[in-house]
Design a protein around this motif. Sequence first.
Motif, PDB file in Angstrom:
ATOM      1  N   ASP A 141       0.831  -1.214   0.000  1.00  0.00           N
ATOM      2  CA  ASP A 141       0.000   0.000   0.000  1.00  0.00           C
ATOM      3  C   ASP A 141       0.860   1.257   0.000  1.00  0.00           C
ATOM      4  OD1 ASP A 141      -2.253  -1.556   0.049  1.00  0.00           O
ATOM      5  OD2 ASP A 141      -2.611  -1.350   2.207  1.00  0.00           O
ATOM      6  N   PHE A 142       1.906   1.240   0.833  1.00  0.00           N
ATOM      7  CA  PHE A 142       2.783   2.408   0.911  1.00  0.00           C
ATOM      8  C   PHE A 142       3.511   2.627  -0.419  1.00  0.00           C
ATOM      9  CE2 PHE A 142       6.975   4.261   1.458  1.00  0.00           C
ATOM     10  CZ  PHE A 142       6.665   5.454   2.094  1.00  0.00           C
ATOM     11  N   LEU A 143       4.085   1.568  -0.963  1.00  0.00           N
ATOM     12  CA  LEU A 143       4.828   1.689  -2.208  1.00  0.00           C
ATOM     13  C   LEU A 143       3.936   2.191  -3.336  1.00  0.00           C
ATOM     14  CD1 LEU A 143       7.024  -1.540  -2.133  1.00  0.00           C
ATOM     15  CD2 LEU A 143       7.843   0.818  -2.053  1.00  0.00           C
ATOM     16  N   PHE A 144       2.706   1.694  -3.396  1.00  0.00           N
ATOM     17  CA  PHE A 144       1.804   2.130  -4.463  1.00  0.00           C
ATOM     18  C   PHE A 144       1.468   3.609  -4.310  1.00  0.00           C
ATOM     19  CE2 PHE A 144      -2.399   2.922  -6.286  1.00  0.00           C
ATOM     20  CZ  PHE A 144      -2.166   2.528  -7.597  1.00  0.00           C
ATOM     21  N   GLU A 145       1.170   4.040  -3.087  1.00  0.00           N
ATOM     22  CA  GLU A 145       0.848   5.453  -2.858  1.00  0.00           C
ATOM     23  C   GLU A 145       2.040   6.336  -3.211  1.00  0.00           C
ATOM     24  OE1 GLU A 145      -0.685   8.494   0.680  1.00  0.00           O
ATOM     25  OE2 GLU A 145      -0.114   6.438   1.181  1.00  0.00           O
ATOM     26  N   PHE A 146       3.216   5.911  -2.789  1.00  0.00           N
ATOM     27  CA  PHE A 146       4.436   6.677  -3.047  1.00  0.00           C
ATOM     28  C   PHE A 146       4.736   6.765  -4.541  1.00  0.00           C
ATOM     29  CE2 PHE A 146       9.186   6.332  -3.484  1.00  0.00           C
ATOM     30  CZ  PHE A 146       9.467   7.653  -3.186  1.00  0.00           C
ATOM     31  N   LEU A 147       4.735   5.630  -5.217  1.00  0.00           N
ATOM     32  CA  LEU A 147       5.131   5.587  -6.625  1.00  0.00           C
ATOM     33  C   LEU A 147       4.075   6.136  -7.577  1.00  0.00           C
ATOM     34  CD1 LEU A 147       6.850   2.091  -6.585  1.00  0.00           C
ATOM     35  CD2 LEU A 147       7.979   4.317  -6.741  1.00  0.00           C
ATOM     36  N   SER A 148       2.826   6.212  -7.145  1.00  0.00           N
ATOM     37  CA  SER A 148       1.782   6.777  -7.998  1.00  0.00           C
ATOM     38  C   SER A 148       1.745   8.305  -7.927  1.00  0.00           C
ATOM     39  CB  SER A 148       0.405   6.196  -7.627  1.00  0.00           C
ATOM     40  OG  SER A 148       0.078   6.504  -6.284  1.00  0.00           O
TER      41      SER A 148
END
Length: 291
Positions: A9-16
């Motif tokens: 979840d964190f990686l997706f929010e960060f990378l998006s």
Amino acid sequence: MPTSECAEDFLFEFLSDKYVLSLPQPLRMGLAYLISKKRKYDYAESLQRVFENNIHILKKHTQNLAKKIAEIDKKEVHVAYRYGKDNIESVVKNLQKQGYTKFLFALMYPQQTCSTTETACKVISQILKADNYKIATPYFDNPMFISALAETVEKETKTLVVSFHSIPLSHAKKSPYVQQCRTTTKLLALKLGITDVHIAWQSAMPKGKWLKPSAIEVVEKLAKEGKHTISVIAPSFACDCSETLFELAYDLKEKFYQCGGKNFNLSTCLNSSDAHAQLFSTIFKTLETTK
């Protein structure tokens, strides 16, 4: 403790975030999805290594720092993060419900670039009216910052590696980040009286064009040149995290020793030190009196 689902979840929010991946939205979202799926297990494992008593070491230091600043200024100081739980929007809205209307923000990014200061400033501008907040400028050249950094460097250091978080070249072209990193390095070297100083860039992603040389390349070269004792400092990180506690303290150190190095001295980040608290107290006071 962090799970792979939380990491994803964190990686997706960060990378998006378009300020992190400067790509058209469909491509950015697709790439964020693929990377977060692929890296979630490794990322969760790396996070688990920097948890103490079920709290991320960076969060622990940040919260302790906020308490110290509050004690100095006799005012409330709240911690907000750009992504994940307790993000800027949720913290501000919670405070607004309590009746707060004016906000001062001191971003814990000494140097300015798109993926740090600019994305945080954008979120703030979206949730607050312009006359309801002030944001402090980057403190890369603040004398208190430079002095605090100097105090963490091993005495008698003759060779210093100054490692900054790398960014994509596309980001470097449209921000003052590189020049500000160089200024921090120059001022620190002058403060310490050291002339053998090397700038390095760490934590780059495996794909794409990023700032170089890498920290690994720099220490490998120094060791092979016969410089067996070095000190390393990471001034783009306000608090210790996986990038400093493992990428530098273990991986970089191991590489240095493998290449013939003998003594590797790593400075801790400023964390919740008194000097760090005094720095931010001064930043807040200056911001408060700025029109």
